[in-house]
Design an enzyme around this catalytic site. Structure first.
Site, PDB file in Angstrom:
ATOM      1  N   HIS A 175      27.622 -35.981  -8.031  1.00  0.00           N
ATOM      2  CA  HIS A 175      28.634 -36.322  -8.850  1.00  0.00           C
ATOM      3  C   HIS A 175      29.027 -37.004 -10.814  1.00  0.00           C
ATOM      4  CE1 HIS A 175      32.562 -37.753  -8.986  1.00  0.00           C
ATOM      5  NE2 HIS A 175      32.311 -39.237  -9.562  1.00  0.00           N
TER       6      HIS A 175
ATOM      7  N   HIS B 234      37.076 -39.588 -14.123  1.00  0.00           N
ATOM      8  CA  HIS B 234      36.609 -38.471 -12.765  1.00  0.00           C
ATOM      9  C   HIS B 234      37.196 -38.382 -12.054  1.00  0.00           C
ATOM     10  CE1 HIS B 234      34.908 -41.876  -9.934  1.00  0.00           C
ATOM     11  NE2 HIS B 234      36.315 -42.403 -10.736  1.00  0.00           N
TER      12      HIS B 234
ATOM     13  N   CYS C 142      34.566 -31.590  -9.059  1.00  0.00           N
ATOM     14  CA  CYS C 142      33.872 -32.810  -9.827  1.00  0.00           C
ATOM     15  C   CYS C 142      33.443 -32.224 -11.749  1.00  0.00           C
ATOM     16  CB  CYS C 142      33.509 -34.127  -9.859  1.00  0.00           C
ATOM     17  SG  CYS C 142      32.008 -33.959  -8.686  1.00  0.00           S
TER      18      CYS C 142
END
Length: 215
Positions: free
Chosen positions: A117, A129, A200
């Protein structure tokens, strides 16, 4: 000629009354003089130019001292607050697995088992994010995601993480203020998430370099 006791008492009473009236008259004269002096002083203050100038100077000095005292107090309080805030901010910023503290605009890579991530560090212990609420597997291809600003510790949890700006070698990073401002401008917006073309990492790298990229 001897006076009777009654005559003596009457004489003493008359003397006492005379003394009382004399004292009352003297007190009245004193009060009248004081009132007259006060009126004269007020008349001088309101009519004499020199007296007015002196009075104005005294008032001005008092006002300056009051303002300076207030400013100094405010400045001291602000300095103390800023110092406490600065100390608190440093304490709230964690270090990555290499012992480094992130700087504003850095990219954060978080290792979550089968996937990684990514987030953008925006300062004060926070990151921006792209989050997919139902994401639990790399098999997810396309769905809607939401951009959030959250505390770095909360986002990382118990996972390992590191500062990863390795694309700086092939892309020019933008100024930190630009990165942070743009990242925060996306907070709260819902955008399309694609695990290959728009994930992401793409979101994070586009904030730092102005173009989306993946390692």
């Amino acid at each position: 000629m001897k006076r009777s006791v009654r005559q003596d008492l009457n004489l003493e009473r008359e003397n006492d009354v005379g003394v009382f009236m004399f004292r009352k008259r003297v007190a009245g004269d004193v009060c009248a003089r004081r009132n007259s002096d006060s009126s004269d002083m007020r008349r001088v203050l309101f009519t004499d130019p020199k007296a007015q100038q002196l009075l104005s100077s005294v008032v001005h000095v008092a006002q300056v001292q009051l303002v300076m005292g207030s400013t100094a107090s405010t400045s001291t309080s602000a300095s103390r607050s800023e110092h406490q805030s600065s100390s608190r901010s440093v304490d709230e910023v964690p270090t990555d697995m290499s012992g480094r503290r992130p700087q504003r605009g850095d990219l954060i890579e978080i290792f979550r088992g089968s996937y990684r991530h990514w987030a953008v560090y925006v300062g004060d212990g926070s990151v921006v994010h792209l989050v997919v609420p139902s994401f639990n597997s790399i098999a997810v291809i396309t769905q809607r995601g939401v951009v959030r600003e959250e505390n770095l510790r909360a986002v990382v949890g118990n996972d390992q993480w590191q500062i990863n700006n390795s694309l700086d070698s092939t892309h020019n990073p933008r100024p930190a203020d630009v990165i942070v401002t743009e990242a925060r401008s996306w907070v709260g917006r819902e955008i399309t998430y694609h695990s290959i073309r728009r994930n992401c990492e793409h979101f994070a790298t586009e904030r730092r370099y102005g173009v989306s990229a993946s390692q």
